[in-house]
Design a protein around this motif. Structure first.
Motif, PDB file in Angstrom:
ATOM      1  N   ALA A   1     -56.539-113.684  34.767  1.00 13.34           N
ATOM      2  CA  ALA A   1     -57.024-112.295  34.757  1.00 13.34           C
ATOM      3  C   ALA A   1     -58.368-112.207  34.044  1.00 13.34           C
ATOM      4  O   ALA A   1     -59.305-111.544  34.511  1.00 13.34           O
ATOM      5  CB  ALA A   1     -56.001-111.379  34.076  1.00 13.34           C
ATOM      6  N   THR A   2     -58.485-112.915  32.921  1.00 11.00           N
ATOM      7  CA  THR A   2     -59.745-112.928  32.171  1.00 11.00           C
ATOM      8  C   THR A   2     -60.814-113.708  32.910  1.00 11.00           C
ATOM      9  O   THR A   2     -61.978-113.288  32.987  1.00 11.00           O
ATOM     10  CB  THR A   2     -59.511-113.555  30.786  1.00 11.00           C
ATOM     11  N   GLU A   3     -60.425-114.851  33.464  1.00  8.76           N
ATOM     12  CA  GLU A   3     -61.395-115.707  34.161  1.00  8.76           C
ATOM     13  C   GLU A   3     -61.944-115.019  35.405  1.00  8.76           C
ATOM     14  O   GLU A   3     -63.150-115.095  35.684  1.00  8.76           O
ATOM     15  CB  GLU A   3     -60.725-117.036  34.528  1.00  8.76           C
ATOM     16  N   LEU A   4     -61.076-114.344  36.156  1.00  3.50           N
ATOM     17  CA  LEU A   4     -61.531-113.657  37.370  1.00  3.50           C
ATOM     18  C   LEU A   4     -62.482-112.523  37.021  1.00  3.50           C
ATOM     19  O   LEU A   4     -63.497-112.319  37.701  1.00  3.50           O
ATOM     20  CB  LEU A   4     -60.329-113.126  38.153  1.00  3.50           C
ATOM     21  N   ARG A   5     -62.177-111.798  35.970  1.00 10.07           N
ATOM     22  CA  ARG A   5     -63.068-110.724  35.541  1.00 10.07           C
ATOM     23  C   ARG A   5     -64.448-111.278  35.200  1.00 10.07           C
ATOM     24  O   ARG A   5     -65.474-110.687  35.542  1.00 10.07           O
ATOM     25  CB  ARG A   5     -62.467-110.012  34.329  1.00 10.07           C
ATOM     26  N   SER A   6     -64.481-112.429  34.539  1.00 10.30           N
ATOM     27  CA  SER A   6     -65.751-113.041  34.166  1.00 10.30           C
ATOM     28  C   SER A   6     -66.519-113.532  35.394  1.00 10.30           C
ATOM     29  O   SER A   6     -67.729-113.335  35.503  1.00 10.30           O
ATOM     30  CB  SER A   6     -65.493-114.206  33.205  1.00 10.30           C
ATOM     31  N   MET A   7     -65.813-114.163  36.338  1.00  7.25           N
ATOM     32  CA  MET A   7     -66.472-114.722  37.526  1.00  7.25           C
ATOM     33  C   MET A   7     -67.035-113.649  38.449  1.00  7.25           C
ATOM     34  O   MET A   7     -68.024-113.876  39.144  1.00  7.25           O
ATOM     35  CB  MET A   7     -65.482-115.597  38.310  1.00  7.25           C
TER      36      MET A   7
ATOM     37  N   LEU B   1     -60.462-122.333  42.519  1.00  4.59           N
ATOM     38  CA  LEU B   1     -59.077-122.600  42.909  1.00  4.59           C
ATOM     39  C   LEU B   1     -58.843-124.088  43.126  1.00  4.59           C
ATOM     40  O   LEU B   1     -57.800-124.632  42.748  1.00  4.59           O
ATOM     41  CB  LEU B   1     -58.722-121.812  44.173  1.00  4.59           C
ATOM     42  N   ASN B   2     -59.800-124.758  43.732  1.00  4.67           N
ATOM     43  CA  ASN B   2     -59.675-126.213  43.916  1.00  4.67           C
ATOM     44  C   ASN B   2     -59.613-126.923  42.571  1.00  4.67           C
ATOM     45  O   ASN B   2     -58.857-127.889  42.392  1.00  4.67           O
ATOM     46  CB  ASN B   2     -60.852-126.746  44.742  1.00  4.67           C
ATOM     47  N   HIS B   3     -60.401-126.452  41.629  1.00  8.02           N
ATOM     48  CA  HIS B   3     -60.404-127.030  40.281  1.00  8.02           C
ATOM     49  C   HIS B   3     -59.052-126.820  39.594  1.00  8.02           C
ATOM     50  O   HIS B   3     -58.649-127.631  38.741  1.00  8.02           O
ATOM     51  CB  HIS B   3     -61.520-126.381  39.457  1.00  8.02           C
ATOM     52  N   LYS B   4     -58.352-125.761  39.970  1.00  9.05           N
ATOM     53  CA  LYS B   4     -57.054-125.451  39.371  1.00  9.05           C
ATOM     54  C   LYS B   4     -55.895-126.089  40.138  1.00  9.05           C
ATOM     55  O   LYS B   4     -54.744-125.689  39.965  1.00  9.05           O
ATOM     56  CB  LYS B   4     -56.854-123.933  39.330  1.00  9.05           C
ATOM     57  N   ARG B   5     -56.178-127.023  40.997  1.00  9.03           N
ATOM     58  CA  ARG B   5     -55.154-127.680  41.819  1.00  9.03           C
ATOM     59  C   ARG B   5     -54.519-126.714  42.806  1.00  9.03           C
ATOM     60  O   ARG B   5     -53.375-126.870  43.233  1.00  9.03           O
ATOM     61  CB  ARG B   5     -54.056-128.325  40.957  1.00  9.03           C
TER      62      ARG B   5
ATOM     63  N   GLN C   1     -43.352-130.857  42.899  1.00  8.98           N
ATOM     64  CA  GLN C   1     -43.578-131.994  42.010  1.00  8.98           C
ATOM     65  C   GLN C   1     -44.963-131.951  41.372  1.00  8.98           C
ATOM     66  O   GLN C   1     -45.965-131.655  42.026  1.00  8.98           O
ATOM     67  CB  GLN C   1     -43.410-133.308  42.767  1.00  8.98           C
ATOM     68  N   VAL C   2     -44.989-132.258  40.071  1.00  5.10           N
ATOM     69  CA  VAL C   2     -46.253-132.327  39.342  1.00  5.10           C
ATOM     70  C   VAL C   2     -46.933-133.657  39.676  1.00  5.10           C
ATOM     71  O   VAL C   2     -46.279-134.704  39.673  1.00  5.10           O
ATOM     72  CB  VAL C   2     -46.011-132.236  37.819  1.00  5.10           C
ATOM     73  N   PRO C   3     -48.239-133.642  39.975  1.00  5.32           N
ATOM     74  CA  PRO C   3     -48.940-134.918  40.221  1.00  5.32           C
ATOM     75  C   PRO C   3     -48.751-135.880  39.051  1.00  5.32           C
ATOM     76  O   PRO C   3     -48.666-135.465  37.888  1.00  5.32           O
ATOM     77  CB  PRO C   3     -50.403-134.483  40.360  1.00  5.32           C
ATOM     78  N   ALA C   4     -48.716-137.170  39.364  1.00  2.00           N
ATOM     79  CA  ALA C   4     -48.369-138.186  38.370  1.00  2.00           C
ATOM     80  C   ALA C   4     -49.276-138.144  37.142  1.00  2.00           C
ATOM     81  O   ALA C   4     -48.800-138.220  35.997  1.00  2.00           O
ATOM     82  CB  ALA C   4     -48.409-139.572  39.016  1.00  2.00           C
ATOM     83  N   ASN C   5     -50.594-138.005  37.351  1.00  2.00           N
ATOM     84  CA  ASN C   5     -51.508-138.019  36.202  1.00  2.00           C
ATOM     85  C   ASN C   5     -51.287-136.820  35.285  1.00  2.00           C
ATOM     86  O   ASN C   5     -51.337-136.928  34.059  1.00  2.00           O
ATOM     87  CB  ASN C   5     -52.964-138.066  36.686  1.00  2.00           C
ATOM     88  N   VAL C   6     -50.997-135.658  35.890  1.00  4.03           N
ATOM     89  CA  VAL C   6     -50.729-134.463  35.093  1.00  4.03           C
ATOM     90  C   VAL C   6     -49.371-134.581  34.401  1.00  4.03           C
ATOM     91  O   VAL C   6     -49.215-134.231  33.225  1.00  4.03           O
ATOM     92  CB  VAL C   6     -50.773-133.195  35.980  1.00  4.03           C
ATOM     93  N   ALA C   7     -48.382-135.113  35.127  1.00  2.18           N
ATOM     94  CA  ALA C   7     -47.044-135.271  34.561  1.00  2.18           C
ATOM     95  C   ALA C   7     -47.067-136.213  33.364  1.00  2.18           C
ATOM     96  O   ALA C   7     -46.413-135.949  32.343  1.00  2.18           O
ATOM     97  CB  ALA C   7     -46.082-135.786  35.625  1.00  2.18           C
TER      98      ALA C   7
ATOM     99  N   GLU D   1     -52.008-120.805  46.915  1.00  5.31           N
ATOM    100  CA  GLU D   1     -50.896-121.213  46.074  1.00  5.31           C
ATOM    101  C   GLU D   1     -51.467-122.023  44.919  1.00  5.31           C
ATOM    102  O   GLU D   1     -52.251-122.951  45.144  1.00  5.31           O
ATOM    103  CB  GLU D   1     -49.878-122.039  46.854  1.00  5.31           C
ATOM    104  N   VAL D   2     -51.070-121.668  43.702  1.00  8.28           N
ATOM    105  CA  VAL D   2     -51.650-122.290  42.508  1.00  8.28           C
ATOM    106  C   VAL D   2     -50.531-122.552  41.499  1.00  8.28           C
ATOM    107  O   VAL D   2     -49.646-121.707  41.328  1.00  8.28           O
ATOM    108  CB  VAL D   2     -52.712-121.366  41.855  1.00  8.28           C
ATOM    109  N   PRO D   3     -50.549-123.702  40.805  1.00  6.86           N
ATOM    110  CA  PRO D   3     -49.548-123.936  39.759  1.00  6.86           C
ATOM    111  C   PRO D   3     -49.626-122.874  38.665  1.00  6.86           C
ATOM    112  O   PRO D   3     -50.711-122.459  38.261  1.00  6.86           O
ATOM    113  CB  PRO D   3     -49.939-125.316  39.211  1.00  6.86           C
ATOM    114  N   MET D   4     -48.471-122.446  38.187  1.00  7.43           N
ATOM    115  CA  MET D   4     -48.421-121.442  37.130  1.00  7.43           C
ATOM    116  C   MET D   4     -49.211-121.870  35.902  1.00  7.43           C
ATOM    117  O   MET D   4     -49.843-121.034  35.235  1.00  7.43           O
ATOM    118  CB  MET D   4     -46.970-121.169  36.723  1.00  7.43           C
ATOM    119  N   ALA D   5     -49.183-123.158  35.590  1.00  5.47           N
ATOM    120  CA  ALA D   5     -49.864-123.666  34.395  1.00  5.47           C
ATOM    121  C   ALA D   5     -51.349-123.347  34.392  1.00  5.47           C
ATOM    122  O   ALA D   5     -51.979-123.271  33.334  1.00  5.47           O
ATOM    123  CB  ALA D   5     -49.658-125.177  34.278  1.00  5.47           C
TER     124      ALA D   5
END
Length: 670
Positions: free
Chosen positions: A627-633, A595-599, A649-655, A617-621
């Protein structure tokens, strides 16, 4: 048909691989409903009759079954244990009076076990556990029991039957309350269970409690009555021991289904429903499942709540307010159909070709009946953008998916205004892959599924002033308009205000200016997404008594707004999703790290049914493939629910990366 007292209606639920389908098959064989039991591996079971189930060798759809045991008619449903098909479980539990949750004696309780317990608890129906596959070498009844007790409590999870022997030596089961032939090696365990049951039974009645505390004895009838009362109140969950393959413990299970499972006359009431359940009076039923049958058209599966439905009669859809015609009533055993003339309380039957009746509707024999509450299905966790493989097939795809969604409420269809995509949403990639396969098989049209675009939004961070003078002279009358406006961020959403004084811009031209502003707001300057959270104030301008018109002021308003945006530091917003992830404790570190890796932001944790729930809370992107990743983990042991929370607001580097990609795509198109 049997009367309601001699009818039992229950659902067979639990985690995938626990042996539910094998159990149902053996029940049908033991009761004489079929001559020979099929196997999942041989792809010849009564319940898993769909092609995709046989290929997968796992249940995908809830299958309706029935048989008779000792003059009692049993209606039961074999449900899928895989999380992506949980909608089938929700519908089946709504139509049932009790839940028999099957637990694998090797792997113990899993996410599907917890899910079944939870849905049945929400429906407030009695729950029963069956520890299955005790004939296997690594089967461990006691270890499985301890995990269950850790999750629910020792005074709640109480074995009613205890196994004799382990693995290939598993030979019989003993009733902890009434059997006296108890092997020495399990005598202490059986005695403990009996003591727990006697405490629970005594608590159901004050008179029994007083006599029990005074050292008196309870009769067998009092024990059975107290047992039923304890179970139906939800205070206890009896546990059975069995091997569906070798049939050890199944006859005892069938006997107790008759003895302690509730009758349909004890149906747990729902708000708005009939106050008293009876075989006479107005007939009430709930539609809990629909299927598209190649031969019969759409079949609606109905559970009679009270009263008796009869074949070839008119009924009323209370939700839709229209009349329907019941032709032949069909009792189902998998895909096999048998006509019946009437269906009393607890009966599950199917009716073909209802015109305007869907899942969750109440059907009744009287138009004045009130509707029962609908069935709440879980929200979608995964979406694909849908397009046609062949040009011109878009309407066929939309019509086909609509038909599929009518029979599967966990399939959601929507049109995304921001991205102009047609979205197919469901419970996971395998669920949606099956939907696409059914679309091709049943409706002869092929869809292309792709990752959806993120519906970004745009807004501003600072205030900005804008000005534009529109002047155009042609041979005749010209066009003239001049607009001054300012914009600022507005947390309450879009707002438009007129602060023009002195009549420099007549009031009748102000709406045209706003139209120009709103046109620009549909496509922001960063990535062409809708703008929001902006207050626009028109404070000055000029007009010409001859050349000014609405079109001129619309153009001036549009250009002035663009000028203001360029000075107001526009920013990109992204949808943030509220996510609840249900996992065994051992996967907590992997999930939070991901989750931390996913912002994502972890907001807290809680426990339910022996599992950990991570609230985040996680960005939709970052969630399109979760669903696939959770099944694998989690090796299929995790599940999650997701809903939209807000834009952020989207972080500047991602935006910068998103904007750069958008500009590159536009340049390529040009």
């Amino acid at each position: 048909m049997s009367n309601a007292v001699n009818t039992r209606n229950f659902v067979v639920a639990g985690h995938s691989g626990g042996g539910k389908t094998t159990l149902c098959e053996q029940i049908l064989r033991l009761t004489g409903a079929i001559q020979r039991a099929g196997t999942v591996e041989a792809k010849n079971t009564v319940s898993d009759f769909m092609v995709e189930e046989q290929v997968k060798q796992s249940s995908i759809y809830a299958s309706l079954l029935n048989c008779s045991w000792k003059d009692t008619r049993l209606f039961f449903t074999d449900t899928p244990g895989y999380g992506e098909f949980v909608g089938q479980v929700v519908g089946a539990i709504r139509a049932s009076d009790a839940a028999l949750v099957v637990i694998d004696a090797i792997d113990g309780p899993q996410i599907g076990t917890a899910r079944a317990w939870k849905i049945a608890k929400q429906r407030r129906i009695p729950r029963f556990g069956l520890v299955n596959r005790l004939d296997k070498d690594r089967a461990d009844f006691k270890a499985t029991l301890e995990i269950m007790r850790k999750n629910h409590g020792k005074n709640v999870i109480i074995p009613l039957y205890w196994p004799v022997g382990k693995g290939e030596n598993f030979s019989r089961v003993v009733n902890v309350l009434f059997d006296t032939d108890i092997p020495a090696e399990i005598a202490d365990d059986v005695a403990e269970c009996k003591a727990l049951w006697m405490d629970a039974i005594a608590e159901t009645d004050e008179e029994l409690m007083e006599r029990f505390l005074d050292g008196g004895t309870l009769t067998d009838d009092e024990i059975r009555k107290g047992l039923r009362a304890s179970v139906r109140s939800g205070s206890t969950i009896p546990v059975f021991a069995a091997s569906a393959v070798t049939e050890v413990g199944l006859k005892e299970l069938l006997d107790e289904i008759i003895n302690i499972f509730p009758t349909p006359l004890e149906y747990v009431p729902l708000p708005g429903g009939p106050e008293q359940i009876a075989e006479n009076g107005d007939a009430y039923g709930v539609v809990f499942k629909c299927v598209n049958d190649l031969f019969s058209g759409q079949l609606a599966f109905i559970r009679t709540v009270t009263g008796t439905f009869k074949a070839d009669t008119d009924v009323y859809n209370i939700n839709e307010g229209n009349k329907e015609r019941f032709g032949q009533l069909l009792m189902m055993n998998g895909k096999n159909q048998a006509p019946i003339t009437e269906a009393g309380p607890g009966t599950i039957f199917a009716v073909a070709k209802l015109k305007n009746t869907k899942i969750g509707d109440t059907v009744a024999g009287n138009s004045h009946c009130r509707s029962l509450p609908g069935i709440e299905f879980p929200g979608a966790t995964m979406s694909y953008a849908v397009s046609a493989a062949k040009n011109g097939d878009d309407e066929k795809i939309a019509a086909g998916l609509q038909k599929i969604a009518e029979c599967d409420p966990t399939v959601r269809l929507s049109r995304q205004d921001e991205t102009h995509e047609f979205l197919l949403s469901g419970m996971g990639d395998q669920h949606l892959a099956i939907v696409a396969a059914r679309l091709k098989e049943q409706f002869k049209v092929e869809a292309v599924l792709s990752t959806p675009k993120v519906p970004y939004r745009e807004t501003i961070r600072t205030a900005g002033d804008g000005h534009y003078r529109h002047k155009k002279q042609t041979g005749g009358a010209g066009q003239f308009a001049e607009v001054y406006l300012r914009i600022q961020y507005n947390d309450d959403g879009y707002e438009f205000a007129n602060e023009v004084v002195g009549g420099t811009v007549p009031k009748n031209f102000i709406p045209a200016i706003e139209k120009g502003v709103q046109e620009v707001m549909t496509s922001g300057p960063l990535v062409g997404c809708r703008m929001e959270r902006i207050k626009v104030v028109v404070y000055d301008g000029k007009y010409h008594p001859v050349d000014s018109n609405e079109m001129a002021f619309k153009i001036a308003g549009r250009m002035a707004f663009r000028d203001a945006i360029s000075k107001a530091n526009p920013i990109l917003l992204e949808p943030i999703m509220k996510v609840d992830i249900c996992i065994p404790d051992s996967y907590m570190g992997d999930i939070t790290g991901d989750l931390n890796h996913k912002r994502g932001r972890v907001l807290g944790m809680s426990a339910d049914e022996g599992l950990q729930i991570v609230h985040a809370e996680v960005p939709m992107a970052e969630m399109f493939r979760y669903a696939t990743e959770l099944r694998s983990m989690t090796q299929g042991r995790g599940s999650f629910e997701m809903s939209f929370e807000r834009y952020e607001q989207v972080p500047a580097n991602v935006a910068n990366e998103i904007i750069g990609k958008y500009q590159a795509e536009n340049a390529e198109k040009e």
